[in-house]
Design a protein around this motif. Structure first.
Motif, PDB file in Angstrom:
ATOM      1  N   VAL A   1     -43.478 -44.269 -43.191  1.00  0.00           N
ATOM      2  CA  VAL A   1     -43.256 -44.228 -42.124  1.00  0.00           C
ATOM      3  C   VAL A   1     -44.182 -45.381 -41.897  1.00  0.00           C
ATOM      4  CG1 VAL A   1     -43.499 -43.198 -40.150  1.00  0.00           C
ATOM      5  CG2 VAL A   1     -42.196 -42.008 -42.205  1.00  0.00           C
ATOM      6  N   VAL A   2     -45.388 -45.264 -42.431  1.00  0.00           N
ATOM      7  CA  VAL A   2     -46.883 -46.082 -41.704  1.00  0.00           C
ATOM      8  C   VAL A   2     -47.025 -47.283 -42.452  1.00  0.00           C
ATOM      9  CG1 VAL A   2     -49.193 -45.769 -41.924  1.00  0.00           C
ATOM     10  CG2 VAL A   2     -47.888 -43.902 -41.725  1.00  0.00           C
ATOM     11  N   ALA A   3     -46.540 -46.940 -43.270  1.00  0.00           N
ATOM     12  CA  ALA A   3     -46.007 -48.124 -44.247  1.00  0.00           C
ATOM     13  C   ALA A   3     -45.474 -50.012 -43.786  1.00  0.00           C
ATOM     14  CB  ALA A   3     -46.304 -48.910 -45.772  1.00  0.00           C
ATOM     15  N   GLY A   4     -44.126 -48.650 -43.679  1.00  0.00           N
ATOM     16  CA  GLY A   4     -43.183 -50.143 -42.733  1.00  0.00           C
ATOM     17  C   GLY A   4     -43.554 -50.431 -41.305  1.00  0.00           C
ATOM     18  N   PHE A   5     -44.392 -49.970 -40.576  1.00  0.00           N
ATOM     19  CA  PHE A   5     -44.395 -50.148 -39.689  1.00  0.00           C
ATOM     20  C   PHE A   5     -45.173 -51.538 -39.719  1.00  0.00           C
ATOM     21  CE2 PHE A   5     -46.927 -50.901 -35.133  1.00  0.00           C
ATOM     22  CZ  PHE A   5     -45.805 -51.156 -34.501  1.00  0.00           C
ATOM     23  N   SER A   6     -46.523 -51.457 -40.295  1.00  0.00           N
ATOM     24  CA  SER A   6     -47.353 -52.314 -41.149  1.00  0.00           C
ATOM     25  C   SER A   6     -47.009 -53.391 -41.183  1.00  0.00           C
ATOM     26  CB  SER A   6     -48.318 -51.903 -41.505  1.00  0.00           C
ATOM     27  OG  SER A   6     -49.696 -50.473 -40.867  1.00  0.00           O
ATOM     28  N   LEU A   7     -46.077 -53.535 -42.301  1.00  0.00           N
ATOM     29  CA  LEU A   7     -45.396 -54.651 -42.975  1.00  0.00           C
ATOM     30  C   LEU A   7     -44.804 -55.085 -41.642  1.00  0.00           C
ATOM     31  CD1 LEU A   7     -44.863 -53.019 -46.580  1.00  0.00           C
ATOM     32  CD2 LEU A   7     -46.342 -54.430 -45.735  1.00  0.00           C
ATOM     33  N   ALA A   8     -43.819 -54.734 -41.436  1.00  0.00           N
ATOM     34  CA  ALA A   8     -42.762 -55.549 -40.320  1.00  0.00           C
ATOM     35  C   ALA A   8     -43.305 -55.736 -39.585  1.00  0.00           C
ATOM     36  CB  ALA A   8     -41.753 -54.452 -40.307  1.00  0.00           C
ATOM     37  N   TYR A   9     -44.889 -55.605 -38.819  1.00  0.00           N
ATOM     38  CA  TYR A   9     -45.100 -56.687 -37.507  1.00  0.00           C
ATOM     39  C   TYR A   9     -46.107 -57.427 -37.897  1.00  0.00           C
ATOM     40  CZ  TYR A   9     -49.247 -55.865 -34.252  1.00  0.00           C
ATOM     41  OH  TYR A   9     -49.630 -56.458 -33.040  1.00  0.00           O
ATOM     42  N   GLY A  10     -46.935 -57.528 -39.054  1.00  0.00           N
ATOM     43  CA  GLY A  10     -47.142 -58.731 -39.660  1.00  0.00           C
ATOM     44  C   GLY A  10     -46.371 -59.608 -40.098  1.00  0.00           C
ATOM     45  N   ALA A  11     -45.106 -59.549 -41.163  1.00  0.00           N
ATOM     46  CA  ALA A  11     -44.133 -60.127 -41.139  1.00  0.00           C
ATOM     47  C   ALA A  11     -43.099 -60.605 -40.197  1.00  0.00           C
ATOM     48  CB  ALA A  11     -42.911 -59.129 -42.164  1.00  0.00           C
TER      49      ALA A  11
ATOM     50  N   LEU B   1     -59.018 -72.157 -41.422  1.00  0.00           N
ATOM     51  CA  LEU B   1     -59.362 -70.914 -40.643  1.00  0.00           C
ATOM     52  C   LEU B   1     -58.107 -69.645 -41.284  1.00  0.00           C
ATOM     53  CD1 LEU B   1     -59.036 -70.025 -37.855  1.00  0.00           C
ATOM     54  CD2 LEU B   1     -56.823 -71.180 -36.703  1.00  0.00           C
ATOM     55  N   MET B   2     -56.995 -70.418 -41.558  1.00  0.00           N
ATOM     56  CA  MET B   2     -55.700 -69.292 -42.946  1.00  0.00           C
ATOM     57  C   MET B   2     -57.018 -68.490 -43.452  1.00  0.00           C
ATOM     58  SD  MET B   2     -53.452 -69.023 -40.623  1.00  0.00           S
ATOM     59  CE  MET B   2     -53.932 -69.584 -39.902  1.00  0.00           C
TER      60      MET B   2
ATOM     61  N   ALA C   1     -57.722 -64.129 -44.266  1.00  0.00           N
ATOM     62  CA  ALA C   1     -57.136 -63.523 -44.448  1.00  0.00           C
ATOM     63  C   ALA C   1     -58.660 -63.323 -44.970  1.00  0.00           C
ATOM     64  CB  ALA C   1     -56.366 -64.489 -45.732  1.00  0.00           C
ATOM     65  N   LEU C   2     -59.863 -63.589 -45.600  1.00  0.00           N
ATOM     66  CA  LEU C   2     -61.546 -62.820 -46.008  1.00  0.00           C
ATOM     67  C   LEU C   2     -61.770 -62.006 -44.892  1.00  0.00           C
ATOM     68  CD1 LEU C   2     -63.234 -66.115 -47.222  1.00  0.00           C
ATOM     69  CD2 LEU C   2     -61.383 -64.265 -48.076  1.00  0.00           C
ATOM     70  N   ASP C   3     -61.012 -62.058 -43.157  1.00  0.00           N
ATOM     71  CA  ASP C   3     -62.109 -61.319 -42.768  1.00  0.00           C
ATOM     72  C   ASP C   3     -60.933 -60.194 -42.328  1.00  0.00           C
ATOM     73  OD1 ASP C   3     -62.824 -60.377 -39.995  1.00  0.00           O
ATOM     74  OD2 ASP C   3     -61.329 -61.113 -39.413  1.00  0.00           O
ATOM     75  N   GLY C   4     -59.520 -60.342 -42.949  1.00  0.00           N
ATOM     76  CA  GLY C   4     -58.910 -58.969 -43.171  1.00  0.00           C
ATOM     77  C   GLY C   4     -59.419 -58.022 -43.677  1.00  0.00           C
ATOM     78  N   ALA C   5     -59.030 -58.932 -45.814  1.00  0.00           N
ATOM     79  CA  ALA C   5     -59.693 -58.027 -46.571  1.00  0.00           C
ATOM     80  C   ALA C   5     -61.157 -58.006 -46.498  1.00  0.00           C
ATOM     81  CB  ALA C   5     -59.365 -59.514 -48.495  1.00  0.00           C
ATOM     82  N   ALA C   6     -62.164 -58.681 -45.665  1.00  0.00           N
ATOM     83  CA  ALA C   6     -63.177 -57.535 -45.665  1.00  0.00           C
ATOM     84  C   ALA C   6     -63.347 -56.795 -44.817  1.00  0.00           C
ATOM     85  CB  ALA C   6     -64.234 -58.502 -45.585  1.00  0.00           C
ATOM     86  N   LEU C   7     -62.747 -56.901 -43.452  1.00  0.00           N
ATOM     87  CA  LEU C   7     -62.751 -55.556 -42.787  1.00  0.00           C
ATOM     88  C   LEU C   7     -62.110 -54.489 -41.841  1.00  0.00           C
ATOM     89  CD1 LEU C   7     -65.261 -58.099 -40.508  1.00  0.00           C
ATOM     90  CD2 LEU C   7     -66.098 -55.842 -41.284  1.00  0.00           C
TER      91      LEU C   7
ATOM     92  N   ALA D   1     -49.638 -67.442 -37.472  1.00  0.00           N
ATOM     93  CA  ALA D   1     -49.722 -67.649 -39.126  1.00  0.00           C
ATOM     94  C   ALA D   1     -51.130 -67.206 -39.557  1.00  0.00           C
ATOM     95  CB  ALA D   1     -49.807 -69.417 -39.282  1.00  0.00           C
ATOM     96  N   PHE D   2     -52.315 -67.097 -38.173  1.00  0.00           N
ATOM     97  CA  PHE D   2     -53.361 -66.088 -37.843  1.00  0.00           C
ATOM     98  C   PHE D   2     -52.908 -64.697 -38.389  1.00  0.00           C
ATOM     99  CE2 PHE D   2     -56.702 -64.774 -36.356  1.00  0.00           C
ATOM    100  CZ  PHE D   2     -57.878 -65.061 -36.640  1.00  0.00           C
ATOM    101  N   ALA D   3     -52.431 -64.577 -37.404  1.00  0.00           N
ATOM    102  CA  ALA D   3     -51.774 -62.793 -37.852  1.00  0.00           C
ATOM    103  C   ALA D   3     -51.408 -62.833 -38.734  1.00  0.00           C
ATOM    104  CB  ALA D   3     -51.044 -62.391 -36.710  1.00  0.00           C
ATOM    105  N   MET D   4     -50.653 -63.374 -39.469  1.00  0.00           N
ATOM    106  CA  MET D   4     -50.360 -63.003 -41.010  1.00  0.00           C
ATOM    107  C   MET D   4     -50.959 -63.224 -41.860  1.00  0.00           C
ATOM    108  SD  MET D   4     -45.895 -65.182 -41.200  1.00  0.00           S
ATOM    109  CE  MET D   4     -46.294 -66.153 -40.570  1.00  0.00           C
ATOM    110  N   ALA D   5     -51.682 -64.311 -41.597  1.00  0.00           N
ATOM    111  CA  ALA D   5     -53.066 -64.204 -42.872  1.00  0.00           C
ATOM    112  C   ALA D   5     -53.922 -63.353 -42.702  1.00  0.00           C
ATOM    113  CB  ALA D   5     -54.244 -65.780 -42.953  1.00  0.00           C
ATOM    114  N   LEU D   6     -54.431 -62.515 -41.068  1.00  0.00           N
ATOM    115  CA  LEU D   6     -55.041 -61.433 -40.822  1.00  0.00           C
ATOM    116  C   LEU D   6     -54.232 -59.978 -41.599  1.00  0.00           C
ATOM    117  CD1 LEU D   6     -57.014 -60.852 -39.476  1.00  0.00           C
ATOM    118  CD2 LEU D   6     -55.962 -59.897 -37.972  1.00  0.00           C
ATOM    119  N   PHE D   7     -53.305 -59.680 -42.316  1.00  0.00           N
ATOM    120  CA  PHE D   7     -51.913 -58.750 -42.770  1.00  0.00           C
ATOM    121  C   PHE D   7     -51.943 -58.798 -43.980  1.00  0.00           C
ATOM    122  CE2 PHE D   7     -51.071 -57.652 -37.904  1.00  0.00           C
ATOM    123  CZ  PHE D   7     -51.033 -56.488 -37.875  1.00  0.00           C
TER     124      PHE D   7
END
Length: 386
Positions: A49-59, A213-214, A218-224, A337-343
């Protein structure tokens, strides 16, 4: 490309849309035990339930960005918000964990369109020198959702059941979405974009500035997003024996810091400039993360939350502003694209730092995130805009 001043009446409406969409992420935080009891399963069974929302939000960003460039950013965001509200309302009818996972995934698919498209519209409407401060004003809605939706959802559910929490957020999303449909400005598609515009992702990635930028996102998403921040609550509970409610109150300090940034963004940008924001924000983030890694008592972690929240948005805000300029002829595509890289970075970071936690403990997680953030800040500070 000519820049127009933003419609000041539209910006608060977009912030309300950001609150509704951002609230979808925090809505479930206090509800999982209630859903588990109602569906007759353990809390672990609700992970999809949790993962589905997050993955779809990014995809969903893959399509919603080009749609915004083709048919109008505010118009597509408005329709997505209406569909999101309908999805929340239907989710209140879920009868088991499987149906809830399916409905939450479908809801996340449209929820992800709202915030990136609103930021892209700001990029169209506001000159670059004023853009980060204006984005900061818009982010007030999303930050307030992070602060308020979780606690309010729990209070509503305690008195009226978990379904009422879904219905209240659904009503807000539908109301704001319908207002946006009525007030959406006319946006002509770029003359350089043909059809849906999916090819613009290739244009973005072929440009050195776009790839940088991408990578930074991605590094911003990974680290934080995937590294340090998700583990703070568990750290407080397991290391310092705080209750979940007490840990939640401590972590709320991060939201207060983020809110302080939204109020001070214009002055900070004018005083420090982009490089100064990256340097100062990155330095404070590193010190805060190291402070949490070495904290001997829980209140040291608590003291780190407000500066951590403010510093994060100082740093992250520069990346967001640059995303709006990465592809001016397909701005929504670039921000998506920025949001996808972040996720994507968040997903990889969660796995990597989970392994670090298992092998070396919480201190190593926060110290590792601090090291990665320091390198990222140094890189971004030297990164040219184009």
């Amino acid at each position: 490309m000519r820049r127009l001043r933003p419609d000041l009446a539209l910006l608060p409406l977009l912030a309300a849309a950001g609150f509704a969409a951002g609230g979808g992420m925090r809505l479930m935080d206090p509800l999982l035990p209630l859903l588990a009891a109602d569906f007759g399963v353990g809390v672990a069974a609700l992970a999809p339930v949790v993962a589905g929302f997050s993955l779809a939000y990014g995809a969903g960003q893959l399509v919603t960005g080009p749609l915004g460039d083709r048919y109008g950013k505010v118009r597509v965001a408005a329709l997505a918000l209406v569909l999101y509200g309908l999805g929340l309302a239907v989710s209140a009818l879920a009868w088991d964990a499987g149906s809830m996972a399916l409905l939450r995934t479908a809801t996340g698919l449209v929820a992800g369109a709202v915030i990136p498209l609103a930021i892209a519209w700001i990029g169209d409407a506001v000159p670059y020198a004023e853009r980060q401060a204006t984005i900061g004003r818009f982010l007030t809605g999303m930050v307030m959702a992070q602060l308020l939706v979780g606690p309010l959802s729990g209070i509503v559910a305690e008195f009226a059941g978990w379904r009422a929490s879904f219905l209240l957020l659904a009503a807000l999303a539908l109301g704001v979405g319908l207002l946006m449909v009525r007030r959406a400005p006319v946006e002509a598609p770029s003359g350089k974009v043909r059809g849906l515009g999916l090819s613009q992702y290739g244009v973005l990635l072929r440009a050195p500035a776009g790839r940088r930028l991408m990578g930074a996102a991605a590094l911003d998403g990974a680290a934080l997003f995937g590294g340090a921040f998700p583990f703070i609550g568990a750290y407080l509970i397991e290391r310092f024996a705080l209750s979940p409610a007490e840990a939640g109150l401590v972590v709320a300090g991060f939201g207060l810091g983020a809110f302080a940034y939204t109020r001070a963004a214009k002055r900070l940008v004018a005083r420090l400039g982009e490089r100064g924001l990256v340097a100062a924000g990155g330095a404070v983030l590193v010190l805060a993360l190291l402070g949490m890694a070495a904290a001997p008592v829980w209140w040291v972690v608590a003291l780190m939350q407000l500066p951590c929240g403010m510093a994060f948005y100082m740093f992250h805000g520069v990346l967001q502003a640059r995303a709006t300029e990465a592809l001016p002829d397909a701005r929504a595509t670039a921000v998506s694209a920025f949001a996808m890289a972040l996720f994507l970075g968040q997903s990889v970071g969660a796995l990597a730092f989970g392994a670090v936690l298992h092998a070396a403990g919480y201190g190593a997680v926060f110290a590792g995130a601090a090291l990665l953030t320091a390198g990222l800040a140094a890189w971004v500070a030297r990164m040219p805009l184009r």
